[in-house]
Structures are given as C-alpha cells and as structure tokens.
Design a protein around this motif. Structure first.
Motif, PDB file in Angstrom:
ATOM      1  N   ILE A  16       0.845  -1.204   0.000  1.00  0.00           N
ATOM      2  CA  ILE A  16       0.000   0.000   0.000  1.00  0.00           C
ATOM      3  C   ILE A  16       0.875   1.246   0.000  1.00  0.00           C
ATOM      4  O   ILE A  16       0.629   2.195  -0.752  1.00  0.00           O
ATOM      5  N   LEU A  17       1.930   1.251   0.816  1.00  0.00           N
ATOM      6  CA  LEU A  17       2.845   2.395   0.840  1.00  0.00           C
ATOM      7  C   LEU A  17       3.565   2.576  -0.494  1.00  0.00           C
ATOM      8  O   LEU A  17       3.724   3.700  -0.979  1.00  0.00           O
ATOM      9  N   ALA A  18       4.005   1.481  -1.108  1.00  0.00           N
ATOM     10  CA  ALA A  18       4.701   1.565  -2.393  1.00  0.00           C
ATOM     11  C   ALA A  18       3.766   2.113  -3.473  1.00  0.00           C
ATOM     12  O   ALA A  18       4.158   2.994  -4.254  1.00  0.00           O
ATOM     13  N   ILE A  19       2.539   1.633  -3.501  1.00  0.00           N
ATOM     14  CA  ILE A  19       1.560   2.129  -4.481  1.00  0.00           C
ATOM     15  C   ILE A  19       1.283   3.607  -4.226  1.00  0.00           C
ATOM     16  O   ILE A  19       1.207   4.409  -5.158  1.00  0.00           O
ATOM     17  N   SER A  20       1.172   3.970  -2.965  1.00  0.00           N
ATOM     18  CA  SER A  20       0.942   5.372  -2.613  1.00  0.00           C
ATOM     19  C   SER A  20       2.055   6.272  -3.128  1.00  0.00           C
ATOM     20  O   SER A  20       1.798   7.366  -3.646  1.00  0.00           O
ATOM     21  N   ARG A  21       3.291   5.813  -3.014  1.00  0.00           N
ATOM     22  CA  ARG A  21       4.422   6.605  -3.517  1.00  0.00           C
ATOM     23  C   ARG A  21       4.326   6.784  -5.030  1.00  0.00           C
ATOM     24  O   ARG A  21       4.580   7.872  -5.546  1.00  0.00           O
ATOM     25  N   HIS A  22       3.934   5.737  -5.754  1.00  0.00           N
ATOM     26  CA  HIS A  22       3.774   5.838  -7.204  1.00  0.00           C
ATOM     27  C   HIS A  22       2.661   6.834  -7.558  1.00  0.00           C
ATOM     28  O   HIS A  22       2.816   7.639  -8.482  1.00  0.00           O
ATOM     29  N   LEU A  23       1.558   6.763  -6.832  1.00  0.00           N
ATOM     30  CA  LEU A  23       0.454   7.681  -7.092  1.00  0.00           C
ATOM     31  C   LEU A  23       0.859   9.121  -6.788  1.00  0.00           C
ATOM     32  O   LEU A  23       0.537  10.040  -7.542  1.00  0.00           O
ATOM     33  N   HIS A  24       1.559   9.306  -5.682  1.00  0.00           N
ATOM     34  CA  HIS A  24       2.001  10.658  -5.314  1.00  0.00           C
ATOM     35  C   HIS A  24       2.940  11.223  -6.383  1.00  0.00           C
ATOM     36  O   HIS A  24       2.815  12.383  -6.776  1.00  0.00           O
ATOM     37  N   ALA A  30       0.028  16.695 -12.758  1.00  0.00           N
ATOM     38  CA  ALA A  30      -1.407  16.722 -12.994  1.00  0.00           C
ATOM     39  C   ALA A  30      -2.167  17.678 -12.085  1.00  0.00           C
ATOM     40  O   ALA A  30      -3.295  18.022 -12.385  1.00  0.00           O
ATOM     41  N   ALA A  31      -1.570  18.085 -10.983  1.00  0.00           N
ATOM     42  CA  ALA A  31      -2.345  18.834  -9.999  1.00  0.00           C
ATOM     43  C   ALA A  31      -1.451  19.789  -9.223  1.00  0.00           C
ATOM     44  O   ALA A  31      -0.235  19.755  -9.328  1.00  0.00           O
ATOM     45  N   GLU A  32      -2.092  20.634  -8.448  1.00  0.00           N
ATOM     46  CA  GLU A  32      -1.401  21.549  -7.545  1.00  0.00           C
ATOM     47  C   GLU A  32      -0.495  20.732  -6.629  1.00  0.00           C
ATOM     48  O   GLU A  32      -0.936  19.750  -6.043  1.00  0.00           O
ATOM     49  N   ALA A 100     -10.092  23.277  -5.997  1.00  0.00           N
ATOM     50  CA  ALA A 100      -9.869  21.927  -5.455  1.00  0.00           C
ATOM     51  C   ALA A 100     -10.615  20.898  -6.286  1.00  0.00           C
ATOM     52  O   ALA A 100     -10.098  19.808  -6.548  1.00  0.00           O
ATOM     53  N   GLY A 101     -11.837  21.222  -6.705  1.00  0.00           N
ATOM     54  CA  GLY A 101     -12.604  20.310  -7.547  1.00  0.00           C
ATOM     55  C   GLY A 101     -11.928  20.071  -8.887  1.00  0.00           C
ATOM     56  O   GLY A 101     -11.883  18.940  -9.385  1.00  0.00           O
ATOM     57  N   GLU A 102     -11.387  21.142  -9.461  1.00  0.00           N
ATOM     58  CA  GLU A 102     -10.652  21.006 -10.726  1.00  0.00           C
ATOM     59  C   GLU A 102      -9.405  20.153 -10.514  1.00  0.00           C
ATOM     60  O   GLU A 102      -9.076  19.289 -11.334  1.00  0.00           O
ATOM     61  N   ASN A 103      -8.726  20.399  -9.414  1.00  0.00           N
ATOM     62  CA  ASN A 103      -7.535  19.637  -9.058  1.00  0.00           C
ATOM     63  C   ASN A 103      -7.866  18.150  -8.925  1.00  0.00           C
ATOM     64  O   ASN A 103      -7.135  17.284  -9.396  1.00  0.00           O
ATOM     65  N   LEU A 104      -8.986  17.868  -8.282  1.00  0.00           N
ATOM     66  CA  LEU A 104      -9.431  16.487  -8.110  1.00  0.00           C
ATOM     67  C   LEU A 104      -9.694  15.833  -9.470  1.00  0.00           C
ATOM     68  O   LEU A 104      -9.372  14.662  -9.679  1.00  0.00           O
ATOM     69  N   GLY A 105     -10.243  16.591 -10.398  1.00  0.00           N
ATOM     70  CA  GLY A 105     -10.461  16.082 -11.752  1.00  0.00           C
ATOM     71  C   GLY A 105      -9.153  15.725 -12.438  1.00  0.00           C
ATOM     72  O   GLY A 105      -9.055  14.690 -13.110  1.00  0.00           O
ATOM     73  N   ALA A 110      -5.192  11.506 -14.106  1.00  0.00           N
ATOM     74  CA  ALA A 110      -3.820  10.990 -14.012  1.00  0.00           C
ATOM     75  C   ALA A 110      -3.778   9.621 -13.353  1.00  0.00           C
ATOM     76  O   ALA A 110      -3.112   8.700 -13.856  1.00  0.00           O
ATOM     77  N   TRP A 111      -4.469   9.474 -12.232  1.00  0.00           N
ATOM     78  CA  TRP A 111      -4.417   8.209 -11.521  1.00  0.00           C
ATOM     79  C   TRP A 111      -5.157   7.108 -12.257  1.00  0.00           C
ATOM     80  O   TRP A 111      -4.751   5.946 -12.221  1.00  0.00           O
ATOM     81  N   SER A 112      -6.253   7.456 -12.934  1.00  0.00           N
ATOM     82  CA  SER A 112      -6.976   6.445 -13.724  1.00  0.00           C
ATOM     83  C   SER A 112      -6.098   5.926 -14.853  1.00  0.00           C
ATOM     84  O   SER A 112      -6.059   4.714 -15.109  1.00  0.00           O
ATOM     85  N   ARG A 113      -5.396   6.832 -15.547  1.00  0.00           N
ATOM     86  CA  ARG A 113      -4.484   6.396 -16.607  1.00  0.00           C
ATOM     87  C   ARG A 113      -3.386   5.495 -16.045  1.00  0.00           C
ATOM     88  O   ARG A 113      -3.014   4.494 -16.647  1.00  0.00           O
ATOM     89  N   LEU A 114      -2.865   5.859 -14.870  1.00  0.00           N
ATOM     90  CA  LEU A 114      -1.793   5.089 -14.255  1.00  0.00           C
ATOM     91  C   LEU A 114      -2.240   3.665 -13.906  1.00  0.00           C
ATOM     92  O   LEU A 114      -1.495   2.707 -14.093  1.00  0.00           O
TER      93      LEU A 114
END
Length: 150
Positions: A16-24, A30-32, A100-105, A110-114
């Motif tokens: 979970i931590l490794a996946i989190s690092r990849h997502l981060h 992609a975002a602020e 924030a809503g735009e950022n979430l989009g 980005a995360w869906s593509r990943l």
C-alpha cells in the motif's frame, strides 16, 4: 497472530505504501503540488465538506501545529475555504474550493491512466475498492476507540 499472518499483513502495508508513492509521484504534473500532510487534510475535507478544523485534525491524526500549517498552505493555494458555522459563529467549517474540484479532476485523470493497465477489470477494481474501504474503516474505528496505540 501467527508469523505467516504477521508477514502477510506487513507485506500488505508495504505494498500500500509503495503504491501510494507511485500515485504521489504521478500527480506531480497533474495537480497543484502538495505534501502528504496536505493531501491527508485535503482528502478529509473533500470527503467531509463542512467539517470543523477539530474534526479534520482528529481524523487525519495530525498534531495541532502540523494540521494548522497544512490547512494554511491549502488555503494559500486556494484549495480550501473557511466559512463561519451558521449555528455557531465561533465555529469554522472547511470546504473545498472550485479550484480543489478542478484539481481532483486532474488527479482522477492521471491516476486512472496510471492504474488502467494494472486493474483493467471493473469487477476486480470494485473488489479492491471494497477491501481497501473496509481496511480504512477498521483503522478509523481503532482511532476513534483509542485502540490504535500499542
């Protein structure tokens, strides 16, 4: 708990931590930009708009000074706004902004593509989501009951 289960649960947490690092890392373009602490605060506010600062600090398990610093940075970035509670003007409620809503989009894209190649099956994605929600719920229950210290 036997040693095999202990090792399995450790591996789960490690993954979970490794996946989190990849997502981060993937959200960088992609975002602020934000820190993991800011992300924790923003996630709570996104999921619980109108929560108080105290509720958010408790849910994110941040000490007051770290929470306040993260909240100020999120406000400075235009991602969070404070509003007086209509029922008690001494209390402040926290809300995500339009930015924030735009950022979430952007993050969703980005995360869906990943993850689309790693988890292409909708049923598998639903099963993983359900499992991870259950884990998060159990951990939150431990925090609320005070049994997370050990």
């Amino acid at each position: 708990m036997d040693e095999k289960q202990k090792a399995r649960l450790f591996e789960l947490a490690d993954l979970i931590l490794a996946i989190s690092r990849h997502l981060h890392a993937a959200k960088a373009d992609a975002a602020e930009p934000w820190t993991p602490l800011e992300a924790a605060v923003m996630r709570f506010i996104d999921h619980q708009p109108g929560a108080t600062a105290t509720q958010a600090a408790e849910a994110t398990q941040l000490i007051s000074s770290n929470f306040s610093r993260a909240l100020r940075k999120l406000e400075h970035k235009g991602l969070v706004r404070r509003e007086a509670d209509p029922g008690d003007a001494r209390r402040v409620r926290l809300y995500p902004t339009q930015k924030a809503g735009e950022n979430l989009g952007y993050l969703q894209d980005a995360w869906s593509r990943l993850l689309e190649e790693a988890v292409p099956d909708a049923g598998e994605a639903e099963a993983l989501i359900s499992t991870l929600r259950h884990i998060e719920s159990q951990l939150l229950d431990r925090i609320r009951s005070g049994t997370d210290r050990g």
